[in-house]
Design a protein around this motif. Structure first.
Motif, PDB file in Angstrom:
ATOM      1  N   GLU A 106     -14.903   8.814  31.256  1.00  0.00           N
ATOM      2  CA  GLU A 106     -14.348   9.975  30.566  1.00  0.00           C
ATOM      3  C   GLU A 106     -13.814  10.938  31.629  1.00  0.00           C
ATOM      4  O   GLU A 106     -14.543  11.292  32.567  1.00  0.00           O
ATOM      5  N   VAL A 107     -12.552  11.314  31.504  1.00  0.00           N
ATOM      6  CA  VAL A 107     -11.921  12.217  32.462  1.00  0.00           C
ATOM      7  C   VAL A 107     -11.634  13.549  31.787  1.00  0.00           C
ATOM      8  O   VAL A 107     -11.047  13.591  30.700  1.00  0.00           O
ATOM      9  N   CYS A 108     -12.054  14.622  32.437  1.00  0.00           N
ATOM     10  CA  CYS A 108     -11.800  15.979  31.947  1.00  0.00           C
ATOM     11  C   CYS A 108     -10.841  16.635  32.926  1.00  0.00           C
ATOM     12  O   CYS A 108     -11.150  16.741  34.124  1.00  0.00           O
ATOM     13  N   GLU A 109      -9.677  17.081  32.433  1.00  0.00           N
ATOM     14  CA  GLU A 109      -8.696  17.623  33.373  1.00  0.00           C
ATOM     15  C   GLU A 109      -7.954  18.803  32.765  1.00  0.00           C
ATOM     16  O   GLU A 109      -7.701  18.844  31.577  1.00  0.00           O
ATOM     17  N   TRP A 110      -7.658  19.785  33.661  1.00  0.00           N
ATOM     18  CA  TRP A 110      -6.958  20.991  33.214  1.00  0.00           C
ATOM     19  C   TRP A 110      -6.063  21.572  34.296  1.00  0.00           C
ATOM     20  O   TRP A 110      -5.744  22.745  34.276  1.00  0.00           O
ATOM     21  N   GLU A 111      -5.662  20.736  35.257  1.00  0.00           N
ATOM     22  CA  GLU A 111      -4.736  21.204  36.290  1.00  0.00           C
ATOM     23  C   GLU A 111      -4.215  20.012  37.088  1.00  0.00           C
ATOM     24  O   GLU A 111      -4.519  18.867  36.782  1.00  0.00           O
ATOM     25  N   SER A 112      -3.430  20.296  38.140  1.00  0.00           N
ATOM     26  CA  SER A 112      -2.657  19.256  38.825  1.00  0.00           C
ATOM     27  C   SER A 112      -3.507  18.146  39.410  1.00  0.00           C
ATOM     28  O   SER A 112      -3.207  16.958  39.233  1.00  0.00           O
ATOM     29  N   PHE A 113      -4.564  18.495  40.130  1.00  0.00           N
ATOM     30  CA  PHE A 113      -5.336  17.455  40.815  1.00  0.00           C
ATOM     31  C   PHE A 113      -6.161  16.634  39.830  1.00  0.00           C
ATOM     32  O   PHE A 113      -6.331  15.428  40.015  1.00  0.00           O
ATOM     33  N   GLY A 114      -6.666  17.255  38.788  1.00  0.00           N
ATOM     34  CA  GLY A 114      -7.348  16.496  37.745  1.00  0.00           C
ATOM     35  C   GLY A 114      -6.427  15.467  37.115  1.00  0.00           C
ATOM     36  O   GLY A 114      -6.845  14.346  36.782  1.00  0.00           O
ATOM     37  N   ARG A 115      -5.167  15.852  36.961  1.00  0.00           N
ATOM     38  CA  ARG A 115      -4.191  14.906  36.411  1.00  0.00           C
ATOM     39  C   ARG A 115      -3.884  13.794  37.408  1.00  0.00           C
ATOM     40  O   ARG A 115      -3.609  12.652  37.004  1.00  0.00           O
ATOM     41  N   ASP A 116      -3.941  14.107  38.701  1.00  0.00           N
ATOM     42  CA  ASP A 116      -3.775  13.055  39.707  1.00  0.00           C
ATOM     43  C   ASP A 116      -4.902  12.038  39.612  1.00  0.00           C
ATOM     44  O   ASP A 116      -4.665  10.820  39.675  1.00  0.00           O
ATOM     45  N   TRP A 117      -6.139  12.523  39.468  1.00  0.00           N
ATOM     46  CA  TRP A 117      -7.272  11.596  39.377  1.00  0.00           C
ATOM     47  C   TRP A 117      -7.154  10.759  38.098  1.00  0.00           C
ATOM     48  O   TRP A 117      -7.443   9.558  38.109  1.00  0.00           O
ATOM     49  N   LEU A 118      -6.712  11.394  37.006  1.00  0.00           N
ATOM     50  CA  LEU A 118      -6.514  10.648  35.766  1.00  0.00           C
ATOM     51  C   LEU A 118      -5.470   9.553  35.954  1.00  0.00           C
ATOM     52  O   LEU A 118      -5.669   8.408  35.520  1.00  0.00           O
ATOM     53  N   HIS A 119      -4.375   9.882  36.588  1.00  0.00           N
ATOM     54  CA  HIS A 119      -3.323   8.887  36.813  1.00  0.00           C
ATOM     55  C   HIS A 119      -3.860   7.701  37.599  1.00  0.00           C
ATOM     56  O   HIS A 119      -3.608   6.536  37.246  1.00  0.00           O
ATOM     57  N   ASP A 120      -4.607   7.982  38.669  1.00  0.00           N
ATOM     58  CA  ASP A 120      -5.094   6.890  39.498  1.00  0.00           C
ATOM     59  C   ASP A 120      -6.110   6.024  38.760  1.00  0.00           C
ATOM     60  O   ASP A 120      -6.122   4.800  38.909  1.00  0.00           O
ATOM     61  N   ILE A 121      -6.967   6.651  37.977  1.00  0.00           N
ATOM     62  CA  ILE A 121      -7.961   5.895  37.207  1.00  0.00           C
ATOM     63  C   ILE A 121      -7.277   5.015  36.165  1.00  0.00           C
ATOM     64  O   ILE A 121      -7.631   3.839  35.990  1.00  0.00           O
ATOM     65  N   ALA A 122      -6.273   5.580  35.484  1.00  0.00           N
ATOM     66  CA  ALA A 122      -5.620   4.858  34.394  1.00  0.00           C
ATOM     67  C   ALA A 122      -4.582   3.858  34.889  1.00  0.00           C
ATOM     68  O   ALA A 122      -4.522   2.716  34.406  1.00  0.00           O
ATOM     69  N   SER A 123      -3.762   4.264  35.852  1.00  0.00           N
ATOM     70  CA  SER A 123      -2.589   3.470  36.217  1.00  0.00           C
ATOM     71  C   SER A 123      -2.757   2.646  37.488  1.00  0.00           C
ATOM     72  O   SER A 123      -2.099   1.613  37.636  1.00  0.00           O
ATOM     73  N   GLU A 124      -3.591   3.097  38.403  1.00  0.00           N
ATOM     74  CA  GLU A 124      -3.766   2.366  39.648  1.00  0.00           C
ATOM     75  C   GLU A 124      -5.031   1.507  39.617  1.00  0.00           C
ATOM     76  O   GLU A 124      -4.980   0.308  39.839  1.00  0.00           O
ATOM     77  N   LEU A 125      -6.176   2.110  39.316  1.00  0.00           N
ATOM     78  CA  LEU A 125      -7.420   1.341  39.215  1.00  0.00           C
ATOM     79  C   LEU A 125      -7.527   0.607  37.881  1.00  0.00           C
ATOM     80  O   LEU A 125      -8.231  -0.393  37.768  1.00  0.00           O
ATOM     81  N   ARG A 126      -6.855   1.141  36.868  1.00  0.00           N
ATOM     82  CA  ARG A 126      -6.830   0.537  35.529  1.00  0.00           C
ATOM     83  C   ARG A 126      -8.237   0.269  35.005  1.00  0.00           C
ATOM     84  O   ARG A 126      -8.567  -0.823  34.534  1.00  0.00           O
TER      85      ARG A 126
END
Length: 402
Positions: A106-126
């Protein structure tokens, strides 16, 4: 649009008298953050340079950074602490690559770096089993009441680019099954944090205490260490991220035996910053200084016709990376709002009254002022009249330019 421009120009139409008093240290960047008061490059003259960091003396200095960081932050005794490559970004990525994949995430995000971590979890690490709790807009905070702590939870304690932080740790249960993985880089040394609520924590030297870049730090709870030794990701883990070998924790990493070569100049600088932190009263002293700095900004914002906190909920306003929006610019096109914010920061910088106060590039146009403990209250008090004056000057330019 013409009405919006007219509103922006007319508000506070009168030209202000140009201030004369300037900050003694006009440094307000949110990263790298200002050096501690009294810092001078000659303080690094005894740095252990030109020698291997693998020697006993090199290892001793690296271990001192680890021990002083633990002591100043008051981390739990059974948490392991290490210096890692790549600043906070490298530290976060190291934990994501090593820890995620056994449970849902579960990812909780509300700014730029949180969105970076979300991208990597979803799109890179999958990583499978992903659920996301997002703020719709910068300045907002998502509803976290339904977060499932049987899964691993990834979040930033403080949104450096939005000025929005976690109000408390009450939403994190003590009896969680999953790991809490927290990017805490602009929160440590600035905010009260219950570290027992966090299993894997990251920060960097360049935030909060004004250290040099390229070095990150991690702290791991016993639960996080257990995960490292019991779970092997199906993906290849690059050497620069590896914390285990043959299923066993690389304990030497937590004794100062770094994965790659650190800068011993940066190590000496970190030691100086940590020694200063202890000299001002340790964590309580740092928190007190940050609170005093924030009170200066809050008093100004509360009476200003021009600026407001970007954070919409008072409970989530960051006291370290303070992000501000212009009250009367909401209806302007973003390009014009960004130009206005840029001109305000440029005018202040040109007068050598304050550097690096423009909002982060991905954030809404506005201002961002670091208020952590390495900033002096008197410098913030001197900065604010210059911002008021710069806003009036930028308005006049806008009016003259149509």
């Amino acid at each position: 649009m013409e009405e919006a421009v007219s509103s922006l120009v007319q508000c506070g139409q009168a030209r202000l008298t140009k201030p004369t008093l300037k900050p003694a240290r006009p440094y307000f960047s949110s990263g790298p953050c200002p050096k501690r008061p009294g810092w001078d490059a000659t303080l690094l003259r005894d740095a252990y340079v030109g020698r291997s960091h693998r020697t006993m003396e090199g290892q001793t200095r690296l271990k001192q950074v680890i021990d002083l960081s633990r002591n100043v932050l008051r981390l739990p005794d059974d948490y392991l602490v290490a210096i890692v490559p790549g600043s906070d970004t490298g530290a976060v990525e190291m934990l994501l690559w090593n820890l995620l994949g056994q449970n849902g995430v579960e990812v909780c995000e509300w700014e730029s770096f949180g969105r970076d971590w979300l991208h990597d979890i979803a799109s890179e690490l999958r990583v499978p089993g992903l659920k996301v709790y997002s703020a719709e807009n910068f300045g907002e905070f998502p509803d976290l009441s339904a977060v499932d702590f049987d899964k691993d939870v990834v979040f930033s304690w403080n949104g450096t680019t939005s000025g929005v932080c976690v109000p408390d740790s009450d939403w994190i249960p003590d009896d969680r099954r999953g790991l809490t993985i927290c990017d805490a880089t602009s929160a440590v040394f600035c905010m009260e944090i219950d570290y027992r609520k966090l299993d894997a924590i990251t920060w960097s030297w360049q935030k909060s205490l004004g250290g040099e870049g390229a070095h990150g730090m991690i702290a791991l709870s016993p639960a996080a260490v257990k995960r490292l030794e019991s779970y092997r990701p199906v993906r290849p883990v690059p050497k620069i991220f590896r914390l285990t070998k043959n299923g066993k924790l690389l304990h030497q990493v937590f004794e100062g035996y770094t994965i790659n070569t650190p800068s011993m100049l940066a190590v000496e600088d970190a030691l100086d910053a940590l020694a200063w932190a202890e000299s001002v009263g340790g964590l309580p002293g740092l928190l007190a200084k940050t609170g005093e700095n924030f009170s200066v900004l809050k008093a100004w914002v509360d009476t200003s016709l021009d600026v407001e906190f970007l954070a919409s909920n008072p409970r989530t306003i960051s006291q370290s990376s303070v992000c501000l929006a212009f009250r009367h610019a909401a209806n302007l096109p973003e390009t014009l709002r960004r130009h206005f914010a840029q001109r305000v920061s440029e005018i202040v910088a040109h007068e050598e009254a304050g550097y690096d106060i423009q909002s982060y590039r991905d954030a809404p146009p506005g201002l961002r002022i670091w208020a952590g403990a390495t900033v002096e209250r008197s410098d913030l008090e001197a900065l604010l009249p210059w911002i008021d004056w710069a806003i009036a000057e930028a308005r006049a330019e806008l009016s003259l330019n149509g």
